[in-house]
Design a protein around this motif. Sequence first.
Motif, mmCIF file in Angstrom:
data_model
loop_
_atom_site.group_PDB
_atom_site.id
_atom_site.type_symbol
_atom_site.label_atom_id
_atom_site.label_comp_id
_atom_site.label_asym_id
_atom_site.label_seq_id
_atom_site.Cartn_x
_atom_site.Cartn_y
_atom_site.Cartn_z
ATOM 1 N N GLY A 135 8.167 8.035 -1.119
ATOM 2 C CA GLY A 135 7.102 8.901 -0.609
ATOM 3 C C GLY A 135 6.271 8.182 0.429
ATOM 4 N N PRO A 136 4.958 8.446 0.426
ATOM 5 C CA PRO A 136 4.113 7.860 1.473
ATOM 6 C C PRO A 136 3.927 6.349 1.361
ATOM 7 N N SER A 137 4.247 5.778 0.227
ATOM 8 C CA SER A 137 4.142 4.307 0.033
ATOM 9 C C SER A 137 2.714 3.803 0.212
ATOM 10 N N ARG A 177 13.184 -6.889 8.146
ATOM 11 C CA ARG A 177 13.288 -5.518 8.634
ATOM 12 C C ARG A 177 12.471 -5.395 9.907
ATOM 13 N N ARG A 257 11.379 1.870 15.952
ATOM 14 C CA ARG A 257 11.698 0.753 15.069
ATOM 15 C C ARG A 257 11.755 -0.463 15.989
ATOM 16 N N GLY A 322 18.659 -1.266 10.096
ATOM 17 C CA GLY A 322 18.350 -0.122 9.235
ATOM 18 C C GLY A 322 16.865 0.164 9.166
ATOM 19 N N GLY A 323 16.470 0.839 8.085
ATOM 20 C CA GLY A 323 15.075 1.239 7.909
ATOM 21 C C GLY A 323 14.220 0.082 7.447
ATOM 22 N N THR A 324 13.042 0.442 6.956
ATOM 23 C CA THR A 324 12.182 -0.602 6.417
ATOM 24 C C THR A 324 12.187 -0.488 4.889
ATOM 25 N N ARG A 328 8.154 -5.106 3.242
ATOM 26 C CA ARG A 328 7.125 -5.237 4.307
ATOM 27 C C ARG A 328 5.750 -5.524 3.727
#
Length: 380
Positions: A135-137, A177, A257, A322-324, A328
């Motif tokens: 979700g929003p993290s 990342r 990115r 790729g994504g994060t 992070r």
Amino acid sequence: MSDTLDLACDLIRRRSVTPDDAGCQRLIQERLEALGFKPEWMRFNDVTNLWARRGDNGPLLAFAGHTDVVPTGPEARWSSPPFEPTIRDGLLYGRGAADMKGSIAAFITALERFVDRHPDHDGSIALLITSDEEGPSVDGTVRVVEVLEQRCEKIDWCLVGEPSSEARVGDIIKNGRRGSLNGRLTVRGRQGHVAYPHKAANPIHLLGPALVELGARHWDDGNEAFPPTTFQISNINGGTGATNVIPGEVDLLFNLRFSTEWTAEQLQAEIVAILDRHQLDYAIDWTVSARPFVTAEGALVEATAGAIKEATGNAPTLSTAGGTSDGRFIAPTGAQVVELGPVNASIHQIDEHVSVSDLDTLSVIYEGVLRRLIAPPSTS
Ligand SMILES: N[C@@H](CCC[C@H](NC(=O)CCC(=O)O)C(=O)O)C(=O)O
Ligand SMILES: [Zn+2]
Ligand SMILES: [Zn+2]
């Protein structure tokens, strides 16, 4: 059935669509408490986080992951119900099988064997599990890290169980990342009749040339640690729904990115300069959802690569593509962070699956990491 498969199935049965944990962490807590871990619940709004630690001394090796899963999409399109774990042809099907309940199950069984063999291990081990990764993290790992920082509890090494593998388990270790920068752009024009364009200003037409420039722009070539920076438009909305009205505004969402060749602030300035050159009347909001991070070769990368080689016979490649990930939030504390999990081919898809034998291999790899980093020297 292996212990790892058994636990992965128990986790998949819990419908933990983000941010609902649906009891997954209670199950994990019970298994960890039996091993002598001290569990601590950190609940923020509707997010459940579990921090469980065994040992009071450093160095601290943490396994990190999430119990939340993405929505299933149309359940009727699944070959078997997404929350009924099903094995077909050596593959375990279910939402979260690869991302990342399988990894969590492998963490637990690796820890069970390791603690049984090394009850007096060096340093400490912890698990950081959240229900807010998909979700929003905002109330997940980031909040747990804040609490740990406030009390000066420092993670030295962190292994995130995200599905990092591409073709076979353990072929890729993610050792960092790229950053992620979101822009929300509104370009203003003047609403009017399509048959009288000289009395209006079409913001879609005005934006067009700037979009072409942004989309075609070569941002960088990447560098030794990072793939190139990319720009993508994810949403574009404008228009009243009528065929004969020029809209007054157009809204755009885009994402970059970015590698360490740029900072988020430099990218923002560059994009503002492009929009200004096109003389647009606009407003823009920025969100930096991740800064790039990288873990150089060192004890954690070496231990993870060594454990993979021992379990699979193959040497992994390092990648930051790729994504994060939630790494992070952990890397800026100074921790070494790597990601290692199963093959990611089916993540977020209908019929998500993981190889049953890969789950056992992962568990052996995780145990190998523990052994290399914190087994007492005489027993490692
Ligand atoms: N919505 C959150 C978190 C977004 C994290 C997401 N990560 C992945 O999809 C992992 C894929 C991979 O392993 O390559 C992302 O990169 O968008 C937020 O934006 O904060
Ligand atoms: Zn994930
Ligand atoms: Zn995911």
